[in-house]
Design an enzyme around this catalytic site. Sequence first.
Site, PDB file in Angstrom:
ATOM      1  N   SER A 140       2.817  -1.513  -2.504  1.00  0.00           N
ATOM      2  CA  SER A 140       2.206  -0.357  -3.162  1.00  0.00           C
ATOM      3  C   SER A 140       2.361  -0.507  -4.587  1.00  0.00           C
ATOM      4  CB  SER A 140       2.664   1.001  -2.808  1.00  0.00           C
ATOM      5  OG  SER A 140       1.680   1.952  -3.634  1.00  0.00           O
ATOM      6  N   ASP A 141       1.445  -0.277  -5.523  1.00  0.00           N
ATOM      7  CA  ASP A 141       2.013  -0.126  -6.988  1.00  0.00           C
ATOM      8  C   ASP A 141       1.051   0.785  -7.707  1.00  0.00           C
ATOM      9  OD1 ASP A 141       3.473  -2.083  -8.891  1.00  0.00           O
ATOM     10  OD2 ASP A 141       1.704  -1.862  -9.869  1.00  0.00           O
ATOM     11  N   THR A 142       1.710   1.226  -8.829  1.00  0.00           N
ATOM     12  CA  THR A 142       0.941   2.098  -9.760  1.00  0.00           C
ATOM     13  C   THR A 142       0.978   1.575 -11.337  1.00  0.00           C
ATOM     14  OG1 THR A 142       1.543   4.009  -8.264  1.00  0.00           O
ATOM     15  CG2 THR A 142       0.778   4.569 -10.311  1.00  0.00           C
TER      16      THR A 142
END
Length: 156
Positions: free
Chosen positions: A87-89
């Site tokens: 996941s990444d933001t």
Amino acid sequence: MRRGQRSAPPSLCREAVHISRRLVLASASPRRSHLLRELGLDFEVIPSSIDESAIDHPDPRQLVKLLSEAKAADVAATVDDGLVIGSDTVVVFDSEVLGKPRDRDEAVQMLKRLSGREHQVYSGACVIDAASGRSLCDASVTVVRFRQLSDSIIEN
């Protein structure tokens, strides 16, 4: 519901979810671990060791998908089986991707820029089946409006 507000979690979050396969979170993020625990999932944490700065894309939606996939693939290559979640933001303000603040001073400056303004938060997630290599990756964007923050609130 107003933009940026979260709805109440579904009732599923109150009970354990049974997944018969190994589940691996490719992140050392306490927040991501917390979210999976809130779902009642059993999982292990194996942080990815990719160099995020080596991955770039002009479209933030594509960027978070690429980063999420790279993280999941990095960890999936080290395990024989199971589902690996990457996941990444990223935060985008005035068409600029804001990186993670390097220190407290940079964090304060970032909060002052965002105060009373809208920005976009792009979130990507990728799940890879380590045994087969099959993957599913996607991304979403949320528009967030910060209320005006006083300097004293920001500084503390």
